[in-house]
Design a protein around this motif. Structure first.
Motif, PDB file in Angstrom:
ATOM      1  N   ARG A 125      17.185  24.679  -8.877  1.00  0.00           N
ATOM      2  CA  ARG A 125      18.222  25.704  -8.715  1.00  0.00           C
ATOM      3  C   ARG A 125      18.823  25.661  -7.309  1.00  0.00           C
ATOM      4  O   ARG A 125      20.045  25.744  -7.138  1.00  0.00           O
ATOM      5  N   ALA A 126      17.972  25.498  -6.305  1.00  0.00           N
ATOM      6  CA  ALA A 126      18.447  25.423  -4.917  1.00  0.00           C
ATOM      7  C   ALA A 126      19.298  24.173  -4.698  1.00  0.00           C
ATOM      8  O   ALA A 126      20.322  24.229  -4.001  1.00  0.00           O
ATOM      9  N   ASP A 127      18.901  23.062  -5.283  1.00  0.00           N
ATOM     10  CA  ASP A 127      19.676  21.828  -5.135  1.00  0.00           C
ATOM     11  C   ASP A 127      21.038  21.940  -5.817  1.00  0.00           C
ATOM     12  O   ASP A 127      22.045  21.476  -5.277  1.00  0.00           O
ATOM     13  N   ILE A 128      21.068  22.536  -6.985  1.00  0.00           N
ATOM     14  CA  ILE A 128      22.346  22.748  -7.678  1.00  0.00           C
ATOM     15  C   ILE A 128      23.242  23.661  -6.837  1.00  0.00           C
ATOM     16  O   ILE A 128      24.427  23.379  -6.655  1.00  0.00           O
ATOM     17  N   ALA A 129      22.678  24.726  -6.319  1.00  0.00           N
ATOM     18  CA  ALA A 129      23.435  25.640  -5.468  1.00  0.00           C
ATOM     19  C   ALA A 129      23.986  24.911  -4.249  1.00  0.00           C
ATOM     20  O   ALA A 129      25.135  25.134  -3.842  1.00  0.00           O
ATOM     21  N   ASP A 130      23.193  24.016  -3.687  1.00  0.00           N
ATOM     22  CA  ASP A 130      23.602  23.263  -2.510  1.00  0.00           C
ATOM     23  C   ASP A 130      24.846  22.427  -2.798  1.00  0.00           C
ATOM     24  O   ASP A 130      25.805  22.451  -2.023  1.00  0.00           O
ATOM     25  N   VAL A 131      24.861  21.686  -3.905  1.00  0.00           N
ATOM     26  CA  VAL A 131      26.032  20.841  -4.193  1.00  0.00           C
ATOM     27  C   VAL A 131      27.252  21.660  -4.591  1.00  0.00           C
ATOM     28  O   VAL A 131      28.376  21.175  -4.473  1.00  0.00           O
ATOM     29  N   LEU A 132      27.026  22.888  -5.046  1.00  0.00           N
ATOM     30  CA  LEU A 132      28.142  23.756  -5.420  1.00  0.00           C
ATOM     31  C   LEU A 132      28.582  24.681  -4.287  1.00  0.00           C
ATOM     32  O   LEU A 132      29.584  25.379  -4.410  1.00  0.00           O
ATOM     33  N   GLY A 133      27.815  24.701  -3.198  1.00  0.00           N
ATOM     34  CA  GLY A 133      28.143  25.597  -2.092  1.00  0.00           C
ATOM     35  C   GLY A 133      27.935  27.057  -2.450  1.00  0.00           C
ATOM     36  O   GLY A 133      28.676  27.917  -1.990  1.00  0.00           O
ATOM     37  N   GLU A 134      26.939  27.322  -3.286  1.00  0.00           N
ATOM     38  CA  GLU A 134      26.661  28.674  -3.770  1.00  0.00           C
ATOM     39  C   GLU A 134      25.278  29.128  -3.312  1.00  0.00           C
ATOM     40  O   GLU A 134      24.474  28.337  -2.827  1.00  0.00           O
ATOM     41  N   ASP A 135      24.999  30.389  -3.521  1.00  0.00           N
ATOM     42  CA  ASP A 135      23.665  30.932  -3.303  1.00  0.00           C
ATOM     43  C   ASP A 135      22.827  30.614  -4.537  1.00  0.00           C
ATOM     44  O   ASP A 135      23.317  30.751  -5.662  1.00  0.00           O
ATOM     45  N   PRO A 136      21.575  30.200  -4.366  1.00  0.00           N
ATOM     46  CA  PRO A 136      20.742  29.907  -5.531  1.00  0.00           C
ATOM     47  C   PRO A 136      20.657  31.052  -6.538  1.00  0.00           C
ATOM     48  O   PRO A 136      20.591  30.813  -7.748  1.00  0.00           O
ATOM     49  N   ALA A 137      20.714  32.279  -6.070  1.00  0.00           N
ATOM     50  CA  ALA A 137      20.649  33.438  -6.969  1.00  0.00           C
ATOM     51  C   ALA A 137      21.857  33.498  -7.900  1.00  0.00           C
ATOM     52  O   ALA A 137      21.790  34.130  -8.960  1.00  0.00           O
ATOM     53  N   ASP A 183      30.498  25.450 -16.429  1.00  0.00           N
ATOM     54  CA  ASP A 183      31.295  26.665 -16.280  1.00  0.00           C
ATOM     55  C   ASP A 183      31.192  27.251 -14.881  1.00  0.00           C
ATOM     56  O   ASP A 183      31.962  28.138 -14.514  1.00  0.00           O
ATOM     57  N   HIS A 184      30.253  26.748 -14.095  1.00  0.00           N
ATOM     58  CA  HIS A 184      30.035  27.244 -12.735  1.00  0.00           C
ATOM     59  C   HIS A 184      30.464  26.223 -11.684  1.00  0.00           C
ATOM     60  O   HIS A 184      30.122  26.357 -10.516  1.00  0.00           O
ATOM     61  N   GLY A 185      31.190  25.184 -12.129  1.00  0.00           N
ATOM     62  CA  GLY A 185      31.751  24.225 -11.186  1.00  0.00           C
ATOM     63  C   GLY A 185      31.038  22.891 -11.100  1.00  0.00           C
ATOM     64  O   GLY A 185      31.483  22.011 -10.366  1.00  0.00           O
ATOM     65  N   LEU A 186      29.932  22.715 -11.809  1.00  0.00           N
ATOM     66  CA  LEU A 186      29.251  21.430 -11.774  1.00  0.00           C
ATOM     67  C   LEU A 186      30.090  20.416 -12.553  1.00  0.00           C
ATOM     68  O   LEU A 186      30.653  20.738 -13.598  1.00  0.00           O
ATOM     69  N   ASP A 187      30.200  19.210 -12.027  1.00  0.00           N
ATOM     70  CA  ASP A 187      30.938  18.153 -12.707  1.00  0.00           C
ATOM     71  C   ASP A 187      30.093  16.884 -12.735  1.00  0.00           C
ATOM     72  O   ASP A 187      28.979  16.867 -12.214  1.00  0.00           O
ATOM     73  N   SER A 188      30.624  15.844 -13.337  1.00  0.00           N
ATOM     74  CA  SER A 188      29.831  14.628 -13.519  1.00  0.00           C
ATOM     75  C   SER A 188      29.427  13.984 -12.199  1.00  0.00           C
ATOM     76  O   SER A 188      28.315  13.460 -12.075  1.00  0.00           O
ATOM     77  N   VAL A 189      30.286  14.013 -11.216  1.00  0.00           N
ATOM     78  CA  VAL A 189      29.948  13.430  -9.914  1.00  0.00           C
ATOM     79  C   VAL A 189      28.783  14.188  -9.283  1.00  0.00           C
ATOM     80  O   VAL A 189      27.849  13.583  -8.749  1.00  0.00           O
ATOM     81  N   ARG A 190      28.823  15.489  -9.363  1.00  0.00           N
ATOM     82  CA  ARG A 190      27.738  16.292  -8.788  1.00  0.00           C
ATOM     83  C   ARG A 190      26.439  16.114  -9.573  1.00  0.00           C
ATOM     84  O   ARG A 190      25.358  16.125  -8.995  1.00  0.00           O
ATOM     85  N   ILE A 191      26.538  15.962 -10.886  1.00  0.00           N
ATOM     86  CA  ILE A 191      25.335  15.701 -11.678  1.00  0.00           C
ATOM     87  C   ILE A 191      24.710  14.388 -11.226  1.00  0.00           C
ATOM     88  O   ILE A 191      23.488  14.298 -11.038  1.00  0.00           O
ATOM     89  N   MET A 192      25.519  13.357 -11.018  1.00  0.00           N
ATOM     90  CA  MET A 192      24.999  12.066 -10.550  1.00  0.00           C
ATOM     91  C   MET A 192      24.378  12.197  -9.162  1.00  0.00           C
ATOM     92  O   MET A 192      23.334  11.608  -8.887  1.00  0.00           O
ATOM     93  N   THR A 193      25.003  12.974  -8.297  1.00  0.00           N
ATOM     94  CA  THR A 193      24.460  13.204  -6.959  1.00  0.00           C
ATOM     95  C   THR A 193      23.099  13.873  -7.047  1.00  0.00           C
ATOM     96  O   THR A 193      22.147  13.466  -6.367  1.00  0.00           O
ATOM     97  N   LEU A 194      23.014  14.906  -7.878  1.00  0.00           N
ATOM     98  CA  LEU A 194      21.738  15.607  -8.055  1.00  0.00           C
ATOM     99  C   LEU A 194      20.688  14.688  -8.650  1.00  0.00           C
ATOM    100  O   LEU A 194      19.536  14.665  -8.181  1.00  0.00           O
ATOM    101  N   LEU A 195      21.059  13.939  -9.656  1.00  0.00           N
ATOM    102  CA  LEU A 195      20.110  13.052 -10.320  1.00  0.00           C
ATOM    103  C   LEU A 195      19.559  12.020  -9.340  1.00  0.00           C
ATOM    104  O   LEU A 195      18.348  11.763  -9.307  1.00  0.00           O
ATOM    105  N   GLU A 196      20.412  11.457  -8.515  1.00  0.00           N
ATOM    106  CA  GLU A 196      19.956  10.481  -7.525  1.00  0.00           C
ATOM    107  C   GLU A 196      19.015  11.138  -6.517  1.00  0.00           C
ATOM    108  O   GLU A 196      17.991  10.564  -6.142  1.00  0.00           O
TER     109      GLU A 196
END
Length: 75
Positions: free
Chosen positions: A9-21, A31-44
């Motif tokens: 959750r914290a890592d997803i928040a980090d790539v989205l520039g959001e608070d983990p909460a 629906d919260h702004g995650l896209d394929s590039v960010r998914i690949m970044t997180l996965l790596e």
């Protein structure tokens, strides 16, 4: 060491520039702004830090944190 749900959750928040909460556990992350590039970044990141074996298709199929947790071995 496998990631925790809080770490994911914290890592997803980090790539989205959001608070983990503000990252929902059971809603579509696209629906919260995650896209394929960010998914690949997180996965790596998770592969390097936690040795996860999931691939992009696994995550893209159901982009919900509670669906990802078992795929990523989250504890």
């Amino acid at each position: 060491m496998p990631p925790t749900l809080d770490r994911l959750r914290a890592d997803i928040a980090d790539v989205l520039g959001e608070d983990p909460a503000d990252i929902p556990l059971d809603e579509n992350l696209l629906d919260h702004g995650l896209d394929s590039v960010r998914i690949m970044t997180l996965l790596e990141r998770w592969r390097q830090q936690h040795g996860v074996q999931a691939d992009f298709a696994d995550l893209a199929e159901d982009p919900v944190l509670t669906a990802w947790a078992p795929l990523l071995g989250a504890v």
